[in-house]
Structures are given as C-alpha cells and as structure tokens.
Design an enzyme around this catalytic site. Structure first.
Site, PDB file in Angstrom:
ATOM      1  N   SER A 118       0.858  -1.189   0.000  1.00 24.70           N
ATOM      2  CA  SER A 118       0.000   0.000   0.000  1.00 24.70           C
ATOM      3  C   SER A 118       0.896   1.242   0.000  1.00 24.70           C
ATOM      4  O   SER A 118       1.756   1.378   0.888  1.00 24.70           O
ATOM      5  CB  SER A 118      -0.886   0.008   1.252  1.00 24.70           C
ATOM      6  OG  SER A 118      -1.652   1.194   1.308  1.00 24.70           O
ATOM      7  N   LYS A 127      -0.999  -0.831  -4.500  1.00 30.09           N
ATOM      8  CA  LYS A 127      -2.231  -0.098  -4.160  1.00 30.09           C
ATOM      9  C   LYS A 127      -1.797   1.306  -3.821  1.00 30.09           C
ATOM     10  O   LYS A 127      -0.833   1.478  -3.049  1.00 30.09           O
ATOM     11  CB  LYS A 127      -2.892  -0.781  -2.967  1.00 30.09           C
ATOM     12  CG  LYS A 127      -3.771   0.096  -2.081  1.00 30.09           C
ATOM     13  CD  LYS A 127      -4.440  -0.775  -1.033  1.00 30.09           C
ATOM     14  CE  LYS A 127      -4.834   0.032   0.187  1.00 30.09           C
ATOM     15  NZ  LYS A 127      -5.529  -0.828   1.193  1.00 30.09           N
ATOM     16  N   LYS A 162      -3.051   5.155  -2.367  1.00 36.92           N
ATOM     17  CA  LYS A 162      -4.094   5.927  -1.707  1.00 36.92           C
ATOM     18  C   LYS A 162      -4.502   7.073  -2.620  1.00 36.92           C
ATOM     19  O   LYS A 162      -3.643   7.689  -3.263  1.00 36.92           O
ATOM     20  CB  LYS A 162      -3.575   6.487  -0.379  1.00 36.92           C
ATOM     21  CG  LYS A 162      -3.250   5.418   0.640  1.00 36.92           C
ATOM     22  CD  LYS A 162      -4.502   4.703   1.095  1.00 36.92           C
ATOM     23  CE  LYS A 162      -4.171   3.715   2.174  1.00 36.92           C
ATOM     24  NZ  LYS A 162      -5.382   3.025   2.674  1.00 36.92           N
ATOM     25  N   ASP A 216      -7.280   3.076  -3.167  1.00 40.01           N
ATOM     26  CA  ASP A 216      -8.017   3.078  -1.905  1.00 40.01           C
ATOM     27  C   ASP A 216      -8.249   4.524  -1.481  1.00 40.01           C
ATOM     28  O   ASP A 216      -7.293   5.258  -1.263  1.00 40.01           O
ATOM     29  CB  ASP A 216      -7.222   2.339  -0.817  1.00 40.01           C
ATOM     30  CG  ASP A 216      -7.997   2.220   0.495  1.00 40.01           C
ATOM     31  OD1 ASP A 216      -7.447   1.612   1.444  1.00 40.01           O
ATOM     32  OD2 ASP A 216      -9.130   2.719   0.574  1.00 40.01           O
ATOM     33  N   ASN A 230     -10.215   5.439   1.169  1.00 44.07           N
ATOM     34  CA  ASN A 230     -10.574   5.564   2.598  1.00 44.07           C
ATOM     35  C   ASN A 230     -11.745   6.522   2.781  1.00 44.07           C
ATOM     36  O   ASN A 230     -11.677   7.471   3.576  1.00 44.07           O
ATOM     37  CB  ASN A 230      -9.358   6.019   3.431  1.00 44.07           C
ATOM     38  CG  ASN A 230      -8.332   4.915   3.590  1.00 44.07           C
ATOM     39  OD1 ASN A 230      -7.250   4.988   3.045  1.00 44.07           O
ATOM     40  ND2 ASN A 230      -8.666   3.860   4.323  1.00 44.07           N
ATOM     41  N   GLU A 258     -11.258   0.695  -3.868  1.00 39.15           N
ATOM     42  CA  GLU A 258     -11.528   0.363  -2.468  1.00 39.15           C
ATOM     43  C   GLU A 258     -12.142   1.546  -1.723  1.00 39.15           C
ATOM     44  O   GLU A 258     -11.574   2.647  -1.708  1.00 39.15           O
ATOM     45  CB  GLU A 258     -10.221  -0.073  -1.779  1.00 39.15           C
ATOM     46  CG  GLU A 258     -10.341  -0.522  -0.351  1.00 39.15           C
ATOM     47  CD  GLU A 258      -8.987  -0.923   0.250  1.00 39.15           C
ATOM     48  OE1 GLU A 258      -8.004  -1.065  -0.503  1.00 39.15           O
ATOM     49  OE2 GLU A 258      -8.920  -1.075   1.484  1.00 39.15           O
ATOM     50  N   ASP A 310     -13.969  -1.795   2.552  1.00 40.32           N
ATOM     51  CA  ASP A 310     -13.052  -1.990   3.678  1.00 40.32           C
ATOM     52  C   ASP A 310     -13.806  -1.525   4.925  1.00 40.32           C
ATOM     53  O   ASP A 310     -14.465  -2.326   5.593  1.00 40.32           O
ATOM     54  CB  ASP A 310     -11.762  -1.185   3.417  1.00 40.32           C
ATOM     55  CG  ASP A 310     -10.791  -1.148   4.588  1.00 40.32           C
ATOM     56  OD1 ASP A 310      -9.642  -0.712   4.386  1.00 40.32           O
ATOM     57  OD2 ASP A 310     -11.164  -1.539   5.714  1.00 40.32           O
ATOM     58  N   LYS A 369     -10.170  -7.467   7.264  1.00 39.71           N
ATOM     59  CA  LYS A 369      -9.243  -7.155   8.351  1.00 39.71           C
ATOM     60  C   LYS A 369      -9.855  -7.731   9.623  1.00 39.71           C
ATOM     61  O   LYS A 369     -10.945  -7.321  10.047  1.00 39.71           O
ATOM     62  CB  LYS A 369      -9.071  -5.649   8.523  1.00 39.71           C
ATOM     63  CG  LYS A 369      -8.444  -4.953   7.321  1.00 39.71           C
ATOM     64  CD  LYS A 369      -8.430  -3.450   7.523  1.00 39.71           C
ATOM     65  CE  LYS A 369      -7.773  -2.747   6.356  1.00 39.71           C
ATOM     66  NZ  LYS A 369      -7.822  -1.276   6.524  1.00 39.71           N
ATOM     67  N   GLY A 378      -4.402  -4.475   5.566  1.00 39.50           N
ATOM     68  CA  GLY A 378      -3.350  -4.234   6.552  1.00 39.50           C
ATOM     69  C   GLY A 378      -3.644  -2.997   7.379  1.00 39.50           C
ATOM     70  O   GLY A 378      -4.328  -2.083   6.931  1.00 39.50           O
TER      71      GLY A 378
END
Ligand SMILES: CC(=O)N[C@@H](Cc1ccc2ccccc2c1)C(=O)O
Ligand SMILES: [Mg+2]
Length: 377
Positions: free
Chosen positions: A146, A172, A174, A200, A202, A225, A250, A274, A302
């Site tokens: 990541s 991956k 961000k 990702d 978030n 993601e 996630d 996770k 992770g």
C-alpha cells in the site's frame, strides 16, 4: 484455557517514511499488544501457555472509532473483566470469546486482540499452527504493498518503482479528491497497463464525485476500495452499477452480517478483510466462507501491524478464498526494527508461519526499547 493474567503492552514504533492517506499522515505507529498467560489442559497434563494478539486501533479515531487509549481502556475496564468473570464458572475458549464480550457494543479491534491472544495460547497448548487451525491451503501467499499519498507525482513514481524492484505482487495507491486520476495515469504511463494496480480512497469521496471516479475505469484497475463513506452501502451499490472497475469495501464491512448486506445489495464485488475491523479471526473466516459461497473475492487488508498482527494476517490470507494479493508487505515497508523477527517477502510472496499458534512472538530486547506502557490485569 484458564487465563491467569492479561498484560497490555503499548509500543511506539517510528515509521521508515511518513504514510499519508485521505484521513491522516502517520510518522509513527502506536500499537497495543495483548499478552495472555495461563494454563491449558492436554491429554498428558496441564501446561503453562502464553499467547499474543495485536489490537490494530490507530493512535487516533480517524480510520474508525477505535483508538489505542480507548481500546486499552475498554479492555481493562470491560472486556478483560468479562472474560475473567465468565471463567470463574465456565471455561473460556477462543471460540466463546465473541459471545462472552457481545454485551459490549462495538470495539471490534479490542475484542479481536483478546480473541487471537487466547487462540494463540490455546494453539501453543495444542501444538497447532494458526494456519492449520483456520484451514489454510497454501504455504505462502502473495505479498503486496500500500503506497501513501506523496508530495508529487515524480516521488510517487520513484516509490512505486522501488516497491516493484522489491518484487511486490501488486501496487495499491491511496487516493483522495485532487490526488486521484493523475497519479493513476502517471503509474500506467510509466509502468504499463498490466501491472496489478488498485486504489483506496478511505471513504474520501461522495456520489457527487461519480463522474470523476468513473474516469478510473479507463486504467484497468483490479478494484476501487471504499470510495464512499462507511455507512454508504446503497451509495456504493449505485456507484458500482455505474463503473466497470470492481467495487471493494473496507471500512463498511464490520461483520459477516454487514458483508452479507453489502454483497446482496451489490455494493461489494470484492471485500478487504481485516480481522480487527470485523471483531476477530473467527469472524474474518466467516466472511471468507460467505464470500466464497457467493463468488466474491476477498483479500487481507493491513493496519500497519507489527509482526504479531502480521503473522496472524498471513495465516488468514492462506485460506483458499483469499484470491487477491493482500496488504501484507515486509516488516521493513513500515519499520526499521519490528518487535518480532522481521517478516521478509521474497519473490513477491510471504511464507506462512508453521510454528504453533501465530508463529511469532515479541523480542524482549526490542520490547524494552519501544514499550511506552504496560498494564497487568
Ligand atoms: C495499509 C493500509 O492502507 N491500511 C488501511 C489504511 C490505514 C492506514 C494507516 C493506518 C494507521 C494506523 C491505523 C490504521 C491505519 C489504516 C486501509 O487499507 O485502508
Ligand atoms: Mg482500505
């Protein structure tokens, strides 16, 4: 097992480089480790056992509502007392921890740490590895990485190139509003369209950003993601219907039930599992089984774990339904010195620990250096 003592160790590990996501920039990881000491009855007598678990809560409640000081408090004042009270009249086993703690609302990461520490101790008593106990079918798993948000595109490309030189199986990155299309385009232009690549967010975008997010479809990503908020299941389903890139959740997947809801509503074609986020490795396996039955791919996420959490994640990632590379990078991706023997991927793969339990334990000399708080319960 019979629990005789629970110890909570808080450690502070500097990161080898700042790690920036849409919600924070980390320069160190404060981690909470649960140590469970007790006895385990075997056919040939009672043995002393010791187990370890990592609580993956962040320093601050920015990824989820849990945070290290809160997790330590809820374990000390609610969760550990509940386990010790129950064992005064009934044996506690890893399989019953979730039910014993069910009256406490939330705190999945804190609950998961206690469950895996007790499971680690029991498996040491039985001489069985976590991988075998969970039903792992592989002896090694792909190791992927990541990559945080960087200050510039050139710095991103340098970092991605470095990780590819280390052999990581998938990249991956961000993303967040303003750092989204361009970094992805730059990586495709530099490294080609066949490099396994995913993003990702978030939870940094909203449905208003759908036209922009749809432009990611031209870059042949493995998945996108958690583009939208944790609670936005219907909205993820709407966005998924408008995109060709597979939708992965996630933060939204907090239990097997929420996984079932997300899959049945079309909000998740892929799930990042996770164990801490869903309340434990046993719940994580339930989600794996459910997803597999429904043809949904899962991979192991992770949380900047130390070797304690990393060891357990590798065992989980060795289950057959984990068909996409997980965020299980070498210890050195985040830490110059891990609290366990370092995990080192080679050829883009990580060996599954074969020893009893999680197959890792903290190194006392390192713990002495990095421990900031110890509580004996
Ligand atoms: C490897 C990766 O990207 N992990 C998380 C984000 C994340 C990042 C940094 C964290 C720091 C402290 C606690 C939790 C954290 C979670 C994710 O998949 O979304
Ligand atoms: Mg994520």
């Amino acid at each position: 097992m019979h629990i005789e003592e629970i110890r909570l160790h808080t450690v502070r590990l500097p990161l080898v480089a700042p790690f920036t996501t849409s919600f924070s920039t980390q320069t160190e990881r404060n981690a909470l480790l649960v140590e469970v000491r007790g006895t385990f009855r075997t056919a040939d007598g009672v043995r002393d056992v010791l187990g370890w678990g990592e609580c993956v809560s962040g320093s601050d409640p920015f990824y989820s509502s849990e945070y290290v000081d809160g997790s330590r408090h809820v374990i000390e004042h609610y969760l550990a007392p509940a386990l010790l009270e129950r064992q005064s009249h009934t044996e506690v086993t890893a399989e019953t921890v979730s039910e014993i703690l069910g009256h406490v609302v939330g705190h999945p990461m804190a609950k998961a740490a206690l469950e895996i520490a007790i499971l680690d101790a029991e498996l040491h008593g039985r001489g069985e590895s976590l991988a075998r106990y969970l039903g792992a079918t592989r002896t090694s798993v792909p190791s992927a990485v990541s990559v945080g948000i960087q200050d510039s595109i050139p710095e991103l490309l340098d970092r991605v190139g470095g990780y590819l030189d280390e052999g990581y199986a998938r990249i991956k990155i961000k993303i967040k509003p303003g750092w989204d299309i361009e970094p992805v385009r730059a990586i495709r232009e530099r490294f080609g369209y066949r490099l396994p690549l995913q993003v990702d967010a978030n939870a940094a975008f909203t449905l208003v950003d759908a036209p922009l997010l749809r432009r990611l479809d031209e870059f042949n990503l493995l998945l996108i993601e958690q583009p939208l908020g944790e609670a936005d299941i219907r909205q993820h389903a709407k966005l998924a219907a408008e995109m060709s890139t597979p939708m992965c959740l996630d933060e939204s997947i907090v239990s097997a039930e929420s996984a079932a809801d997300a899959i049945s509503l079309g909000a998740a074609a892929v799930i990042n599992i996770k164990a801490g986020r869903v309340g434990g490795y046993l719940e994580a396996r339930k989600i794996h089984d459910l997803a597999r039955a429904l043809g949904v791919a899962v991979w192991c996420g992770g949380m900047l774990e130390t070797g304690i959490g990393r060891a357990a994640n590798i065992a989980l990632a060795a289950l057959p339904g984990f068909t996409l590379p997980g965020d299980i990078s070498s210890s050195s991706r985040f830490y110059a010195t891990d609290i366990t023997e370092p995990f080192v991927a080679s050829g883009g793969r990580m060996q599954v620990p074969t020893g009893p339990g999680i197959g890792a334990e903290p190194l006392p000399e390192v713990m002495r250096e990095v421990t900031t708080d110890v509580r004996v319960l």
